[in-house]
Design a protein around this motif. Structure first.
Motif, short mmCIF file in Angstrom:
data_model
loop_
_atom_site.label_atom_id
_atom_site.label_comp_id
_atom_site.label_asym_id
_atom_site.label_seq_id
_atom_site.Cartn_x
_atom_site.Cartn_y
_atom_site.Cartn_z
N VAL A 31 2.82 4.23 -10.13
CA VAL A 31 3.96 3.48 -10.67
C VAL A 31 3.77 3.14 -12.15
N ALA A 32 2.55 3.20 -12.65
CA ALA A 32 2.29 2.84 -14.05
C ALA A 32 2.66 3.98 -14.98
N SER A 67 0.80 -1.23 0.00
CA SER A 67 0.00 0.00 0.00
C SER A 67 0.84 1.27 0.00
N SER A 68 2.14 1.16 0.17
CA SER A 68 3.00 2.34 0.29
C SER A 68 4.00 2.43 -0.85
N PHE A 124 2.72 -7.41 -10.32
CA PHE A 124 1.99 -6.41 -9.54
C PHE A 124 0.62 -6.22 -10.19
N VAL A 125 -0.43 -6.43 -9.41
CA VAL A 125 -1.78 -6.44 -9.94
C VAL A 125 -2.66 -5.47 -9.16
N CYS A 126 -3.44 -4.67 -9.89
CA CYS A 126 -4.45 -3.81 -9.27
C CYS A 126 -5.80 -4.48 -9.47
N GLU A 127 -6.28 -5.17 -8.45
CA GLU A 127 -7.51 -5.94 -8.57
C GLU A 127 -8.74 -5.04 -8.75
N GLN A 135 -4.71 3.77 -6.41
CA GLN A 135 -3.95 4.99 -6.26
C GLN A 135 -2.45 4.75 -6.39
N LEU A 136 -1.96 3.68 -5.80
CA LEU A 136 -0.54 3.35 -5.90
C LEU A 136 -0.19 2.84 -7.29
#
Length: 276
Positions: free
Chosen positions: A81-82, A4-5, A52-55, A76-77
């Motif tokens: 990074v994307a 989350s950070s 790394f996955v954004c569900e 948001q994170l």
């Protein structure tokens, strides 16, 4: 595992690989972002190191990755990074796998009348976006390979991968010196066609049905003398306006599809030749 950070070491490592070619070379790792790009990467046999996955974005692709190396990111994170917000929630760190000219031999073999290799060679091309666009054209024309001589950008630059939409994984691509490439082409009987303004003839008046390598340099300086001297023929695209050059990716597309046009007019078999 959820992250989350942005201060998490995994996130810092991901950003470092995105931004620093030296780090990519040192670790033998690179970053792929986006569903299409990652799908092509997996199909080409590359191994995923971390995923790394954004569900929250409901990614349509969840490729296999070793246990413990899959990380869930909040939207948001992920957006921090994307490179792009429209990559559908998937970023991966991939293990590098370099192809050499020796590897390319097995891909092009056998060099017979039934298979006439079509290769694009780029000398000293610096901009990742240009190289990525050339790779897209090479994929569209079903070229056998792209050889990047004396590269000024690494083949796994995130901008290159993005610009190619994953074609870096669908087209065999080799980085080497110009000397090595010239020796390779000569050894395997592949004609060298250099794109240049001086002492050249129009590209559509040049035979591209035999095994050929179409060689292009940068827009600012063109090809070096060693390529001009090594060439079997010099070709040019007619410039009817006031400018004297095209973007290298546009030139590559024009020349590749001229080769496709010429080859499509060839009979596919002896029986068809008799009928015609």
């Amino acid at each position: 595992m959820e992250i989350s950070s942005a201060q998490n070491p995994r996130i810092k490592h991901l950003l470092l690989l995105q931004q620093k070619s030296q780090q990519r070379r040192k670790e033998g790792l690179f970053v792929v972002e986006g569903v299409r790009e990652l799908q092509h990467c997996i199909e080409a046999g590359f191994e995923i190191d971390s995923l790394f996955v954004c569900e929250e974005m409901d990614p349509p692709l969840t490729p296999p990755c070793r246990e413990g190396n899959v990380f869930s990111l909040p939207r948001q994170l992920y957006e921090k990074v994307a490179y792009r917000g429209s990559t559908e929630g998937v970023i991966a760190i991939i293990k590098e796998r370099k192809m050499t000219l020796t590897d390319l031999v097995s891909h092009l073999s056998p060099l017979t009348s039934h298979h006439s290799p079509l290769i694009i060679v780029l000398e000293g091309v610096e901009k990742p976006g240009n190289l990525g666009a050339v790779l897209r054209s090479a994929d569209a024309a079903k070229a056998d390979a792209v050889i990047v001589c004396d590269p000024l950008t690494d083949l796994y630059n995130p901008n290159l991968i993005r610009a190619s939409i994953g074609a870096i994984f669908t087209v065999p691509t080799v980085a080497c010196s110009s000397e090595e490439c010239i020796a390779f082409l000569k050894e395997h009987g592949i004609r060298i066609l250099t794109a240049q303004l001086q002492d050249s003839k129009l590209y559509y008046d040049t035979d591209m049905c035999s095994p050929v390598a179409i060689v292009m340099g940068t827009e600012s300086t063109g090809l070096t003398q060693q390529w001009r001297e090594a060439a079997d023929a010099h070709i040019r695209i007619p410039m009817l306006g006031r400018l004297d050059s095209l973007n290298v990716s546009v030139s590559a597309a024009i020349l590749l599809f001229e080769a496709v046009r010429q080859r499509s007019s060839l009979p596919s078999s002896p029986s068809q030749e008799r009928e015609d």
